[in-house]
Design a protein around this motif. Sequence first.
Motif, PDB file in Angstrom:
ATOM      1  N   SER A 189      -6.090   1.006  -4.116  1.00 51.19           N
ATOM      2  CA  SER A 189      -5.581   0.987  -2.745  1.00 51.19           C
ATOM      3  C   SER A 189      -5.731   2.327  -2.069  1.00 51.19           C
ATOM      4  O   SER A 189      -6.019   2.395  -0.889  1.00 51.19           O
ATOM      5  CB  SER A 189      -4.120   0.580  -2.755  1.00 51.19           C
ATOM      6  OG  SER A 189      -3.406   1.473  -3.572  1.00 51.19           O
ATOM      7  N   GLY A 190      -5.511   3.369  -2.844  1.00 54.13           N
ATOM      8  CA  GLY A 190      -5.642   4.717  -2.266  1.00 54.13           C
ATOM      9  C   GLY A 190      -7.022   4.876  -1.657  1.00 54.13           C
ATOM     10  O   GLY A 190      -7.189   5.453  -0.582  1.00 54.13           O
TER      11      GLY A 190
ATOM     12  N   ALA B 297     -11.288   3.924   4.303  1.00 53.54           N
ATOM     13  CA  ALA B 297     -11.238   3.150   5.534  1.00 53.54           C
ATOM     14  C   ALA B 297     -11.268   4.040   6.749  1.00 53.54           C
ATOM     15  O   ALA B 297     -11.846   3.698   7.776  1.00 53.54           O
ATOM     16  CB  ALA B 297      -9.965   2.291   5.547  1.00 53.54           C
ATOM     17  N   MET B 298     -10.683   5.172   6.654  1.00 51.22           N
ATOM     18  CA  MET B 298     -10.675   6.105   7.777  1.00 51.22           C
ATOM     19  C   MET B 298     -12.104   6.475   8.165  1.00 51.22           C
ATOM     20  O   MET B 298     -12.444   6.528   9.349  1.00 51.22           O
ATOM     21  CB  MET B 298      -9.928   7.385   7.399  1.00 51.22           C
ATOM     22  CG  MET B 298      -8.586   7.125   6.774  1.00 51.22           C
ATOM     23  SD  MET B 298      -7.186   7.412   7.834  1.00 51.22           S
ATOM     24  CE  MET B 298      -7.196   9.148   8.093  1.00 51.22           C
TER      25      MET B 298
ATOM     26  N   HIS C 287      -4.785   1.699 -13.469  1.00 56.56           N
ATOM     27  CA  HIS C 287      -3.375   1.345 -13.433  1.00 56.56           C
ATOM     28  C   HIS C 287      -3.064   0.278 -14.477  1.00 56.56           C
ATOM     29  O   HIS C 287      -2.076   0.361 -15.210  1.00 56.56           O
ATOM     30  CB  HIS C 287      -2.990   0.874 -12.027  1.00 56.56           C
ATOM     31  CG  HIS C 287      -1.516   0.701 -11.826  1.00 56.56           C
ATOM     32  ND1 HIS C 287      -0.993  -0.024 -10.784  1.00 56.56           N
ATOM     33  CD2 HIS C 287      -0.456   1.154 -12.522  1.00 56.56           C
ATOM     34  CE1 HIS C 287       0.316  -0.015 -10.869  1.00 56.56           C
ATOM     35  NE2 HIS C 287       0.678   0.705 -11.921  1.00 56.56           N
TER      36      HIS C 287
ATOM     37  N   LEU D  94     -13.908  -5.360   5.661  1.00 57.42           N
ATOM     38  CA  LEU D  94     -13.534  -5.078   7.055  1.00 57.42           C
ATOM     39  C   LEU D  94     -14.655  -4.342   7.754  1.00 57.42           C
ATOM     40  O   LEU D  94     -15.042  -4.662   8.884  1.00 57.42           O
ATOM     41  CB  LEU D  94     -12.240  -4.269   7.079  1.00 57.42           C
ATOM     42  CG  LEU D  94     -11.764  -3.809   8.458  1.00 57.42           C
ATOM     43  CD1 LEU D  94     -11.403  -5.034   9.321  1.00 57.42           C
ATOM     44  CD2 LEU D  94     -10.569  -2.867   8.362  1.00 57.42           C
TER      45      LEU D  94
ATOM     46  N   THR E  40     -16.966  -6.090  10.732  1.00 59.33           N
ATOM     47  CA  THR E  40     -16.732  -5.632  12.103  1.00 59.33           C
ATOM     48  C   THR E  40     -17.829  -4.715  12.605  1.00 59.33           C
ATOM     49  O   THR E  40     -17.896  -4.446  13.791  1.00 59.33           O
ATOM     50  CB  THR E  40     -15.389  -4.911  12.201  1.00 59.33           C
ATOM     51  OG1 THR E  40     -15.344  -3.861  11.209  1.00 59.33           O
ATOM     52  CG2 THR E  40     -14.223  -5.865  11.956  1.00 59.33           C
TER      53      THR E  40
ATOM     54  N   ILE F   9      -8.893   2.550  -0.603  1.00 58.74           N
ATOM     55  CA  ILE F   9      -8.979   1.694   0.577  1.00 58.74           C
ATOM     56  C   ILE F   9      -8.631   2.520   1.803  1.00 58.74           C
ATOM     57  O   ILE F   9      -9.373   2.605   2.766  1.00 58.74           O
ATOM     58  CB  ILE F   9      -7.997   0.512   0.522  1.00 58.74           C
ATOM     59  CG1 ILE F   9      -8.381  -0.445  -0.603  1.00 58.74           C
ATOM     60  CG2 ILE F   9      -7.936  -0.207   1.867  1.00 58.74           C
ATOM     61  CD1 ILE F   9      -7.373  -1.556  -0.810  1.00 58.74           C
ATOM     62  N   ALA F  10      -7.486   3.145   1.704  1.00 61.72           N
ATOM     63  CA  ALA F  10      -6.969   3.881   2.845  1.00 61.72           C
ATOM     64  C   ALA F  10      -7.880   5.024   3.230  1.00 61.72           C
ATOM     65  O   ALA F  10      -8.304   5.133   4.380  1.00 61.72           O
ATOM     66  CB  ALA F  10      -5.579   4.394   2.521  1.00 61.72           C
ATOM     67  N   SER F  11      -8.210   5.853   2.257  1.00 62.26           N
ATOM     68  CA  SER F  11      -8.972   7.051   2.596  1.00 62.26           C
ATOM     69  C   SER F  11     -10.383   6.682   3.076  1.00 62.26           C
ATOM     70  O   SER F  11     -10.868   7.244   4.042  1.00 62.26           O
ATOM     71  CB  SER F  11      -9.027   7.979   1.384  1.00 62.26           C
ATOM     72  OG  SER F  11      -9.638   7.293   0.311  1.00 62.26           O
TER      73      SER F  11
ATOM     74  N   ALA G 201     -11.153  -4.916   0.340  1.00 62.57           N
ATOM     75  CA  ALA G 201     -10.745  -5.256   1.706  1.00 62.57           C
ATOM     76  C   ALA G 201     -11.383  -4.311   2.701  1.00 62.57           C
ATOM     77  O   ALA G 201     -11.815  -4.712   3.789  1.00 62.57           O
ATOM     78  CB  ALA G 201      -9.231  -5.201   1.807  1.00 62.57           C
TER      79      ALA G 201
ATOM     80  N   LEU H  60     -10.138  -2.115  -6.932  1.00 64.30           N
ATOM     81  CA  LEU H  60      -9.112  -2.479  -5.945  1.00 64.30           C
ATOM     82  C   LEU H  60      -8.172  -1.319  -5.639  1.00 64.30           C
ATOM     83  O   LEU H  60      -7.051  -1.520  -5.238  1.00 64.30           O
ATOM     84  CB  LEU H  60      -8.288  -3.655  -6.476  1.00 64.30           C
ATOM     85  CG  LEU H  60      -8.985  -5.007  -6.375  1.00 64.30           C
ATOM     86  CD1 LEU H  60      -8.277  -6.020  -7.244  1.00 64.30           C
ATOM     87  CD2 LEU H  60      -9.047  -5.477  -4.927  1.00 64.30           C
TER      88      LEU H  60
ATOM     89  N   THR I 290      -2.747  -2.170  -9.264  1.00 65.80           N
ATOM     90  CA  THR I 290      -3.579  -2.035  -8.072  1.00 65.80           C
ATOM     91  C   THR I 290      -4.941  -1.459  -8.382  1.00 65.80           C
ATOM     92  O   THR I 290      -5.768  -1.333  -7.479  1.00 65.80           O
ATOM     93  CB  THR I 290      -2.882  -1.136  -7.040  1.00 65.80           C
ATOM     94  OG1 THR I 290      -2.473   0.055  -7.697  1.00 65.80           O
ATOM     95  CG2 THR I 290      -1.666  -1.833  -6.461  1.00 65.80           C
TER      96      THR I 290
ATOM     97  N   LEU J 217     -14.640   3.637   9.778  1.00 67.40           N
ATOM     98  CA  LEU J 217     -14.626   3.243  11.185  1.00 67.40           C
ATOM     99  C   LEU J 217     -15.632   4.037  12.009  1.00 67.40           C
ATOM    100  O   LEU J 217     -16.023   3.632  13.074  1.00 67.40           O
ATOM    101  CB  LEU J 217     -13.219   3.396  11.747  1.00 67.40           C
ATOM    102  CG  LEU J 217     -12.249   2.446  11.055  1.00 67.40           C
ATOM    103  CD1 LEU J 217     -10.820   2.811  11.402  1.00 67.40           C
ATOM    104  CD2 LEU J 217     -12.551   0.998  11.425  1.00 67.40           C
TER     105      LEU J 217
END
Lengths: 145, 627, 420
Positions: C10-11, C17-18, C259, C73, C77, C13-15, C69, C8, C255, C21
């Motif tokens: 989060s870091g 996720a970019m 952690h 996503l 999509t 997730i963000a990286s 997540a 999970l 997270t 797409l």
Amino acid sequence: MTYEHRDLLLIEDSDEHAELALFYISEYRPDIHVIRLADGGVAMDYLESVSNLTKPLPWLCLLDLQLPKYDGHEILSVIKSDSILIKMPVVVFTTSAAKKDISRSISHHANSFITKPMGADGYGKAIHSILSYWELNQHSLISLG
Amino acid sequence: MIQYLINHVRLQHRIYASFIAATIVIVAIILITYAVFARIDRDLRDFIFSSKQSRIDLQLTAQVAELHRLSLTFTYEGHRSAAEQVTHSYQNLMQQIDQTLQQNSPSVKTILTTIKHRLESYYMAFEQLKQQRDLRQQLINVEFRNNASNVEALINQLLENSSNSLAVQLEIKSILNTLLLVEKNVFRYLDSLDASYITAAQHNLNHVVDRLNALNQTENSSHATIHQALHKLDQYQRSYIKAVQHMRGYLYLINVVMAAEAYEINFQSKKLSSLIVSEMRSKEESIRNSQAEALSILVMSASLLLSLLIVLSYSIGQSISIPIMRLTETFRQLTNGSGNAKIFSYPVVDEISQLSQAAAAFRDKNTQTEKLLTRSIQLTQALEKNRLALERSNDELEQFVYTVSHDLKAPLVTSMGFIGIIRKLADQGKYDQAIQKLDKVTSSIERMGQLTSDLLELSRIGRIDVDMKKIDLNILLKQLAHSQQEQLQSAGLQFIVQSRLPVIVGNESRILQLFENIVSNAIKYARNPEQAPVLEIGSIIEQDYHLIYCKDNGPGIELAFQQKVFALFYRLDKQPEGTGIGLAIAKKVMRSHGGDIWIESTGGKGTTFWLKFPIVNEQAKEAKYDL
Amino acid sequence: MDRRTFILQSGTIASAAMTSLAFPGIAKAYNRKPTIKVVGTHVTLQESIRLQAEKDLGIAIEFYPGGDAEVLLKASTDPFSFDVYEQWSDSIKVLWMANAIQPIDIRKLSYWEEINGLSKNGRLTDTAPIGLGDSPHKLLYLQPDGSLGSTVSGHVSFLPYVHNTDSFGYNSAVIPQAIPYQTESWGWLLDERYHGKVAIVNAPTIGIFDMALAAQARGLMTFNDMGNMSREEIDTLFDIMIAKKRQGHFRGVWTSVPHSVELMASGEVILSSLFSPAASQLNGMGIPCVYAAPKEGYRAWQGVMCLSRASQGERREAAYAFMNWWLSGWPGAFIARQGYYISNPQRSKTFMSQAEWDYWYDGKPATSALQGTDGNISVREGDIRTGGSYTKRFEHVAIWNTVMATYEYSLMKWNEFVLS
């Protein structure tokens, strides 16, 4: 002229000098009675008796300086420090002509200082002069009464 | 140390050294003080900085809360300005953190770095959120609407094409209504975020698809349109599903990811704050400690340095003052003329050693002066002695001359006086008497002759009698008794000489003359009315002298005359025999033999002449002669 | 100990996720061999597995691991971004609704018959209760109306494979060790005694159930259906949680697995919802972490393999091959050594030593030290797996990880909770 009785005190150790003095005194004033004292000790004794009035005060004193026992200076100082004897004139009559003797005698109130003359006639003249001088002097009025 | 300085360092260098040492010490103390205060100042700055930072949690929490509020605003409202503000706030925060990072302790840095990473993650998530939100907007606003209108258009077209059957038309209209429900439900979802609307929309859409498929069976003419509609429906569905997923994505980001990051930032801020507070406490403690320590270091080092300086300056001062004091003492002694004043020598060539050399020179001069002075004193003393001797001699001479002149004049006066009398007697014609008087003149002249010879004898004593030798008095007196036997007998004087008389050193004829005078004196004066006259000679030893006594039993001599009898021409009475020179000669003889003669007499009980001779050792010393 | 590490994070997730797409040149990866793209989490997208699969299958496999997540996503999509999707059963609803996956033909699944009842019926044994929420069997079969259901059909929405039970861990040096299934309770998460030292996983679809189980265990509230909470229930639950959090009861949320390990290891936290690898890791570090067997039952999860709607032809065949390979024994044994279970354990048993089987599946003490997949000793001799055997654990499933209809609402409440 009447002569008063006068005693002359001759303090002289030398018999010869005393004879000379007597000779001329008797020649000049035979009335003067000479009392000859031959040494200092005798002189002191005599003077003491004068001082204590057992003997009369002499008219004049001829004082030699060179004397046995007490010398003339000592005798002079005794005379001049005595209330009686001081009235008696003292003629220092000595062979000395030393300044020391003269000044010492004068300071001890010697009435005269005569050096015995050396000449043949000198001695007589000196005696004569002394006697004449003191004859003129009126001191006897108080000293002899 | 003092000794070392004196012996190895020049005076000037010592003085310079003391100045340099003082300067160094002062500078050192200043530097230490500066360092100490700089340290305290630094600590204090740190402390103040920390205290400013101690509420960093409040600032950060507030800022992060604001950041998150802005993010939420953007998320739900879509305001562009909120997104810009998020970016701005983020940059601000990062800048602050970067600044704070530069000047903090490792533990603070660690937390700050964590916060920074959290913030970065937060912002990355936000970027992601923006992207997804934009995509959703795009999907909803463009694709979804386009697809919706496309599908509607196709179904309307279908409706126009199949106007032949009312039932079909009704069915198509129903389909269209259902389709509109899809759109409606999607928007309801977007408004309420209730997933059941999507389920409903999905249900509606499936219903539309099913009915269109069914219609496809019956309406052969509209195959193509139906097919097209189905295809568009699929796109339509995809667009809102995508929108939903994007929306869920960014909702997840904001509510879960970003919220957690924000919370973590807040938590770390609190941790940081308490860390800073605890660090401040320890800093406070350390400041207090370091202050105390610094102060004690300062005091200790300053006192150490100062005592060092004191020791050093004392040493240097002593190294300067000791030689100077020594020199002062030396010079004081030297000015007092000391010739043995102590002078320290200094190996180093400087002013002190030069002064020491000068003092040494001074001392040498003093020694010389002292020697000269001693010599001068000796000479003066000798001169004085000589002068006194001369004076005495002059006095004696004067006395002699006076006495001589008086006593020599006396016979002259006598003889001249009698010559005058003789002349006068002769003038008077008294020749006998005159001749008689001539004897007087003669005896006077004879006496003068005797005087003259006696005086000559006196003057010889001490001038001519250099022939000194040992004389045995026993022998001498025996001879004397023998030679005077006649006179002694005629005077009836008993002459007793004690045995064991000493041997003396002297001029034999003078000593003999001395005893002759004593014997003749006794003959002349020792007349005793009660006893026979006696003269006894003996000796005793007293200290370094032989004392010879000559004791008679005569009348004695009064105390007043005991000194006078030794004077020239002095006589106790006017005996014709004496010239008054005998005892003067006796005195002079005794004096010339380093001895003396005196009388001991009590009136009436005889006279004792005491003769004092120095005891002479075997080596007969040469007798000293007074002038 | 690299199991399920970034589940999970989060870091990530963000990286990730970019890039998600717009996958960079996936098509270009085509060459002679058929190539499949696999999107999923780090739990199963492990390099050792990929290499083994490539070797066994003779195909090219590309792994695109990411956070929960993020991958959901991506998959929901963009069906073209993957051939196989590996995640949890709770994402099936979304994927199915999004029309991102195609039904899987049971006939093409080589080991279908071997798959046990847990995913087919919702329970391993007939007597075991079925967990609340979206039990995997409820989403398994394709129903004639196009929906998903438990009624058996020829097609399934996913191939069940890896699964496990989750609970919480506690530091037995601080909290006295309790008796599994008897005194260990989800209620501890809200126990006053552990004030300030409790942490929760930062994932609403998981954490919300931990909290719900805790609140219910403590008798603070009850649920009509915990697996499908109403907004009101969610409000009540979050009121409790937020109040507790404001009192400072929670140290916070974690997270990522590292952690959670860090929090427990530092002593800041003594009680936390955990994933089993974290508990193993803490024990390896010398922190006596007991992975609880709550009397209320576990929160279970089921790993799923889905086939992209866009995967066709050769690639679809390769995808089927890859899915079949997963149940062929070796991967199950491999994943067992990381503490996970496979849907057909018997086939994996032959790839495991008896000691391994005894320890990992039978709940018996390890008769010898066991190696992990990284080659290090992960189990010391004599160790016993908490919770007992595979069967026992899955007889105690309180709830399955579920994405509820109130998901969006819970997200917003979660934000409130986290930041309160």
